[in-house]
Design an enzyme around this catalytic site. Structure first.
Site, PDB file in Angstrom:
ATOM      1  N   THR A 197     -23.924  -9.657 -16.904  1.00  0.00           N
ATOM      2  CA  THR A 197     -24.582  -8.637 -17.712  1.00  0.00           C
ATOM      3  C   THR A 197     -23.490  -7.956 -18.521  1.00  0.00           C
ATOM      4  OG1 THR A 197     -26.029  -8.202 -15.805  1.00  0.00           O
ATOM      5  CG2 THR A 197     -26.176  -6.654 -17.600  1.00  0.00           C
ATOM      6  N   GLY A 249     -25.378  -6.940 -11.615  1.00  0.00           N
ATOM      7  CA  GLY A 249     -25.432  -7.483 -10.265  1.00  0.00           C
ATOM      8  C   GLY A 249     -26.727  -8.223 -10.018  1.00  0.00           C
ATOM      9  N   GLY A 251     -30.171  -8.302  -9.692  1.00  0.00           N
ATOM     10  CA  GLY A 251     -31.148  -7.337 -10.168  1.00  0.00           C
ATOM     11  C   GLY A 251     -32.209  -6.934  -9.172  1.00  0.00           C
TER      12      GLY A 251
END
Length: 333
Positions: A197, A249, A251
């Protein structure tokens, strides 16, 4: 891994991440290490330029994230991972801590910069979250840059999909039409697992804060899966009464814990210093639940922090009167 919260005298500040995950020194070749650090620095400087000029925190967040979205090294925008169907489905969110206004998109496939689409939702629609074809149509109506889906193709990400589908015992889809076989800069992309991300948090000279996050999701995701990044309070949150937070991370765990909002609540309601708040949620709560990932955060009084429980997290920070710091591995400050 915790970072020491900075002094609170800075007039503006910015922290960014490019994803957490399995990122050990042995995993990155020297040219990959240099490439990632270079783009992290470029993005941080782009956001800092906005803040130095007196620009608003949301402007700095968007400017920095667009740099990361445009670079194929990161799992956002052009470097997004593939779904099990061989598509790139992109998510993003942005939140303004001064007003609590927020915007997000999920599952877009043609918007060049999903963070700009999220900001358009925030500022030019009555909604917070738009998804799929509707979100793409809204972005087109707002005149945002659109691209052919082949723009998002990165060979290294495609190979990661093939490996993931083989492990899952699923069929490998046909190679997308118009797919490039670029083996130059894009070939340096590192597969950090399921936690890729990008995100930025910023504090401007008016002490207003903002947060933004953008992602391509997880490799081989199915059934229209959406993670925490576009969910306000889970992967993205900003409130001038507490903190601006962006997560990276797994999710599903961030959603269950409302990670971003939980950190803000510890700052606002319990009066915890920012570093203590991010460490409590990441090192204790997330770890206890079995989740992996990290966060970056800033407060209106200028505190900056990050925390992650993975082996690495692409990250950078810069503030008024403080030099740019770029780091990747756990043993870096």
């Amino acid at each position: 891994m915790a970072a020491t919260a900075s002094d609170i005298s800075a007039q503006w500040s910015l922290v960014l991440h490019g994803g957490s995950g399995v990122i050990d020194r042995a995993d990155l070749k020297p040219d990959q290490d240099r490439a990632y650090r270079g783009v992290l620095a470029k993005a941080a400087e782009a956001g800092a330029a906005v803040l130095r000029a007196g620009g608003a925190a949301p402007d700095a967040v968007e400017a920095a994230i667009r740099i990361l979205e445009d670079d194929p090294l990161f799992n956002a925008g052009r470097g997004a991972v593939f779904t099990a169907d061989g598509r790139n489905e992109l998510d993003a969110a942005i939140m303004d801590g001064a007003t609590l206004e927020a915007g997000a998109v999920a599952g877009v496939t043609r918007v060049k910069n999903p963070i700009s689409a999220a900001r358009a939702v925030m500022e030019r629609s009555p909604h917070v979250l738009l998804i799929g074809e509707g979100a793409d149509a809204f972005a087109a109506a707002e005149g945002l840059a659109r691209v052919d889906p082949s723009y998002f193709f990165v060979e290294r990400r495609w190979r990661a999909l093939e490996r993931q589908l083989a492990r899952d015992g699923l069929p490998i889809p046909a190679r997308p039409a118009g797919a490039s076989r670029d083996e130059t800069h894009a070939a340096l992309a590192h597969d950090e697992g399921k936690r890729g991300t990008v995100g930025v948090v910023a504090r401007d000279v008016r002490a207003d804060i903002a947060a933004g996050t953008s992602t391509g999701g997880t490799t081989g995701k199915r059934w229209g899966r959406v993670g925490d990044s576009p969910l306000i309070g889970a992967g993205t949150y900003a409130d001038n009464r507490s903190a601006a937070v962006s997560g990276t991370g797994e999710g599903e765990y961030f959603i269950r814990l409302s990670v971003a909002r939980a950190i803000a609540a510890l700052v606002e309601l319990k009066g915890l210093p920012l570093q203590a708040a991010v460490d409590q949620v990441i090192q204790r709560d997330l770890t206890a639940l079995g989740g992996q990932g990290g966060v970056i955060a800033v407060t209106p009084d200028g505190q900056m922090a990050w925390s992650f429980n993975t082996s690495g997290m692409y990250r950078a920070r810069i503030a008024d009167g403080e030099p740019l710091a770029v780091a990747i591995y756990k043993d870096e400050p």
